[in-house]
Write an enzyme that holds these catalytic residues in place. Structure first.
Site, PDB file in Angstrom:
ATOM      1  N   HIS A   1       0.860  -1.183   0.000  1.00 37.03           N
ATOM      2  CA  HIS A   1       0.000   0.000   0.000  1.00 37.03           C
ATOM      3  C   HIS A   1       0.896   1.233   0.000  1.00 37.03           C
ATOM      4  CE1 HIS A   1      -3.799  -2.035   1.898  1.00 37.03           C
ATOM      5  NE2 HIS A   1      -3.243  -2.787   0.971  1.00 37.03           N
TER       6      HIS A   1
ATOM      7  N   GLU B   1       0.951   3.862   1.814  1.00 35.98           N
ATOM      8  CA  GLU B   1       1.406   4.263   3.145  1.00 35.98           C
ATOM      9  C   GLU B   1       2.597   3.422   3.604  1.00 35.98           C
ATOM     10  OE1 GLU B   1      -1.721   3.523   2.135  1.00 35.98           O
ATOM     11  OE2 GLU B   1      -3.180   4.212   3.607  1.00 35.98           O
TER      12      GLU B   1
ATOM     13  N   CYS C   1      -6.293   1.875   5.751  1.00 35.98           N
ATOM     14  CA  CYS C   1      -6.885   0.613   6.198  1.00 35.98           C
ATOM     15  C   CYS C   1      -6.302   0.271   7.576  1.00 35.98           C
ATOM     16  CB  CYS C   1      -6.578  -0.489   5.182  1.00 35.98           C
ATOM     17  SG  CYS C   1      -4.851  -1.018   5.186  1.00 35.98           S
TER      18      CYS C   1
ATOM     19  N   CYS D   1      -2.446  -0.208   7.530  1.00 35.78           N
ATOM     20  CA  CYS D   1      -1.695   1.041   7.370  1.00 35.78           C
ATOM     21  C   CYS D   1      -1.822   1.936   8.594  1.00 35.78           C
ATOM     22  CB  CYS D   1      -2.139   1.751   6.096  1.00 35.78           C
ATOM     23  SG  CYS D   1      -1.671   0.833   4.609  1.00 35.78           S
TER      24      CYS D   1
END
Length: 153
Positions: free
Chosen positions: A56, A58, A86, A89
């Site tokens: 992801h 992040e 999410c 993260c």
């Protein structure tokens, strides 16, 4: 940090999200900024490109800055993300001790900050960043909606 700076950093995160969409990735971008306001890293999602469900935006920027600074904690730094992080993260943001989290659009289905798991509200959460939602929300939401609409056509 002025609102002009926040808008500028979120614009960079949105550019990363647009680049992710062009690669066929879910259009999410992230930027980490030093306490002095310098951009330290930016990235877009790369889960398909890397065949890695943890890639992801992040996570990628946190890894990049930690490696660059040879630090496991990013004290005083801020992260700008185009979509509410999410749970994975959000947990990484807490573990990295990021001071501030700015995110554009809320994620009612998969968010982990103000939706869903609410990671920062859990008693096991050791660090809670300052949270600033909604900067660039319209642009981020439109990008996501257009991306998924194109997938359904």
């Amino acid at each position: 940090m002025t609102s002009k700076d926040a808008i500028s950093h979120m614009a960079r995160a949105l550019a990363e999200a647009e680049a992710a969409a062009a690669r066929g990735e879910v259009p999410i971008g992230a930027v980490i900024v030093s306490p002095e306001g310098q951009v330290l890293a930016s990235a877009g999602n790369c889960t398909r490109e890397f065949s890695d469900p943890t890639a992801h935006a992040e996570i990628l920027v946190i890894r990049a800055v930690c490696a660059e600074l040879a630090e496991e904690r990013l004290l005083g730094c801020s992260i700008y993300v185009t979509l509410e992080p999410c749970p994975m993260c959000a947990t990484a943001i807490s573990f990295a001790r990021l001071k501030r989290l700015y995110y554009a659009a809320s994620d009612p289905k998969g968010g982990g900050v103000e939706q869903g798991a609410r990671i920062f509200n859990q008693p096991t959460c050791h660090h809670v960043p300052e949270i600033y939602p909604g900067i660039g929300e319209a642009e981020a939401s439109a990008l996501l909606k257009d991306f998924f609409a194109a997938r359904r056509d």
